[in-house]
Design a protein around this motif. Structure first.
Motif, PDB file in Angstrom:
ATOM      1  N   ASP A 159      -4.919   3.384 -13.367  1.00  0.00           N
ATOM      2  CA  ASP A 159      -5.781   4.159 -12.472  1.00  0.00           C
ATOM      3  C   ASP A 159      -5.474   5.647 -12.525  1.00  0.00           C
ATOM      4  O   ASP A 159      -6.348   6.479 -12.272  1.00  0.00           O
ATOM      5  CB  ASP A 159      -5.631   3.697 -11.018  1.00  0.00           C
ATOM      6  CG  ASP A 159      -6.202   2.299 -10.791  1.00  0.00           C
ATOM      7  OD1 ASP A 159      -6.934   1.796 -11.671  1.00  0.00           O
ATOM      8  OD2 ASP A 159      -5.893   1.719  -9.731  1.00  0.00           O
ATOM      9  N   THR A 160      -4.216   6.001 -12.798  1.00  0.00           N
ATOM     10  CA  THR A 160      -3.816   7.416 -12.789  1.00  0.00           C
ATOM     11  C   THR A 160      -3.766   7.997 -14.199  1.00  0.00           C
ATOM     12  O   THR A 160      -3.461   9.170 -14.363  1.00  0.00           O
ATOM     13  CB  THR A 160      -2.424   7.589 -12.136  1.00  0.00           C
ATOM     14  OG1 THR A 160      -1.464   6.858 -12.886  1.00  0.00           O
ATOM     15  CG2 THR A 160      -2.434   7.149 -10.696  1.00  0.00           C
TER      16      THR A 160
ATOM     17  N   ASP B 137       0.829  -1.209   0.000  1.00  0.00           N
ATOM     18  CA  ASP B 137       0.000   0.000   0.000  1.00  0.00           C
ATOM     19  C   ASP B 137       0.862   1.258   0.000  1.00  0.00           C
ATOM     20  O   ASP B 137       0.570   2.222  -0.705  1.00  0.00           O
ATOM     21  CB  ASP B 137      -0.930   0.026   1.212  1.00  0.00           C
ATOM     22  CG  ASP B 137      -2.083  -0.953   1.102  1.00  0.00           C
ATOM     23  OD1 ASP B 137      -2.345  -1.465  -0.012  1.00  0.00           O
ATOM     24  OD2 ASP B 137      -2.728  -1.215   2.141  1.00  0.00           O
TER      25      ASP B 137
ATOM     26  N   MET C 290       1.677  -3.089 -10.840  1.00  0.00           N
ATOM     27  CA  MET C 290       1.926  -1.659 -11.030  1.00  0.00           C
ATOM     28  C   MET C 290       1.255  -1.129 -12.301  1.00  0.00           C
ATOM     29  O   MET C 290       0.855   0.036 -12.332  1.00  0.00           O
ATOM     30  CB  MET C 290       3.425  -1.380 -11.085  1.00  0.00           C
ATOM     31  CG  MET C 290       4.089  -1.520  -9.733  1.00  0.00           C
ATOM     32  SD  MET C 290       5.899  -1.468  -9.785  1.00  0.00           S
ATOM     33  CE  MET C 290       6.241  -0.188 -10.953  1.00  0.00           C
TER      34      MET C 290
ATOM     35  N   ARG D  23       2.146   6.819  -6.649  1.00  0.00           N
ATOM     36  CA  ARG D  23       1.126   7.828  -6.984  1.00  0.00           C
ATOM     37  C   ARG D  23       1.585   9.233  -6.605  1.00  0.00           C
ATOM     38  O   ARG D  23       1.252  10.198  -7.288  1.00  0.00           O
ATOM     39  CB  ARG D  23      -0.186   7.470  -6.311  1.00  0.00           C
ATOM     40  CG  ARG D  23      -0.817   6.273  -6.980  1.00  0.00           C
ATOM     41  CD  ARG D  23      -2.188   6.010  -6.484  1.00  0.00           C
ATOM     42  NE  ARG D  23      -2.802   4.987  -7.333  1.00  0.00           N
ATOM     43  CZ  ARG D  23      -3.890   4.331  -7.029  1.00  0.00           C
ATOM     44  NH1 ARG D  23      -4.517   4.614  -5.908  1.00  0.00           N
ATOM     45  NH2 ARG D  23      -4.365   3.422  -7.839  1.00  0.00           N
TER      46      ARG D  23
ATOM     47  N   GLN E 111       2.594   1.740  -3.335  1.00  0.00           N
ATOM     48  CA  GLN E 111       1.623   2.307  -4.268  1.00  0.00           C
ATOM     49  C   GLN E 111       1.423   3.802  -4.006  1.00  0.00           C
ATOM     50  O   GLN E 111       1.369   4.602  -4.937  1.00  0.00           O
ATOM     51  CB  GLN E 111       0.288   1.575  -4.164  1.00  0.00           C
ATOM     52  CG  GLN E 111      -0.755   2.108  -5.121  1.00  0.00           C
ATOM     53  CD  GLN E 111      -2.073   1.364  -5.023  1.00  0.00           C
ATOM     54  OE1 GLN E 111      -2.350   0.685  -4.046  1.00  0.00           O
ATOM     55  NE2 GLN E 111      -2.895   1.501  -6.039  1.00  0.00           N
TER      56      GLN E 111
ATOM     57  N   TRP F 100      -1.936   0.215 -11.395  1.00  0.00           N
ATOM     58  CA  TRP F 100      -1.830   1.529 -10.731  1.00  0.00           C
ATOM     59  C   TRP F 100      -1.684   2.611 -11.783  1.00  0.00           C
ATOM     60  O   TRP F 100      -2.282   3.677 -11.675  1.00  0.00           O
ATOM     61  CB  TRP F 100      -0.639   1.592  -9.806  1.00  0.00           C
ATOM     62  CG  TRP F 100      -0.596   0.586  -8.719  1.00  0.00           C
ATOM     63  CD1 TRP F 100      -1.605  -0.232  -8.285  1.00  0.00           C
ATOM     64  CD2 TRP F 100       0.533   0.276  -7.907  1.00  0.00           C
ATOM     65  NE1 TRP F 100      -1.164  -1.024  -7.263  1.00  0.00           N
ATOM     66  CE2 TRP F 100       0.140  -0.734  -7.010  1.00  0.00           C
ATOM     67  CE3 TRP F 100       1.834   0.753  -7.875  1.00  0.00           C
ATOM     68  CZ2 TRP F 100       1.006  -1.269  -6.069  1.00  0.00           C
ATOM     69  CZ3 TRP F 100       2.699   0.221  -6.937  1.00  0.00           C
ATOM     70  CH2 TRP F 100       2.296  -0.780  -6.044  1.00  0.00           C
TER      71      TRP F 100
END
Length: 135
Positions: A132-133, A85, A126, A92, A88, A129
């Motif tokens: 997601d961004t 977490d 990853m 981010r 990550q 991730w």
């Protein structure tokens, strides 16, 4: 500069989390050096303070080289849920800074073909991730 590198390597084993975190930030640009990479791998999975994990992950993501992101991917695969977490979050955080982060999705695509299974697993996680961004 060598003395700066030596000082950062020494700080990586400091009992103070703030010095270990600073070492992670200072060493990130040397991620392609095998000796430094070993130290960075330890900082990414720091067992004493997640701030070290987060700041090292952020610094490596900002560097964005394949070598730097390979370290992050391997750490993701080896991390417990809490560490993952914070890794990550660090990744981010790199996107949230000025100018955003590198194209992590492209680097993860390269790492998907890495010979090491742990790196491939971490890169796959990853990639989600990065999706997601929008990176």
């Amino acid at each position: 500069m060598v003395s700066g590198l030596a000082a950062a390597l020494a700080e990586a084993s400091s009992p103070l989390w703030s010095r270990r975190a600073r070492a992670g930030r200072d060493l990130a640009s040397f991620a392609d050096d095998p000796d430094v990479a070993e130290v960075l791998a330890g900082l990414l999975l720091d067992v004493e303070d997640t701030a070290v994990t987060r700041q090292t992950a952020e610094a490596l993501t900002r560097v964005g080289t394949t070598g730097a992101m390979r370290l992050v991917a391997r750490a993701v695969a080896e991390a417990d849920d809490n560490q993952a977490d914070w890794i990550q979050t660090g990744v981010r955080d790199a996107f949230a800074g000025t100018g955003g982060g590198p194209d992590v999705a492209a680097v993860c695509g390269q790492l998907a073909r890495d010979p090491e299974a742990a790196v491939r697993r971490g890169a796959a996680e990853m990639s989600g991730w990065a999706d997601d961004t929008g990176r």
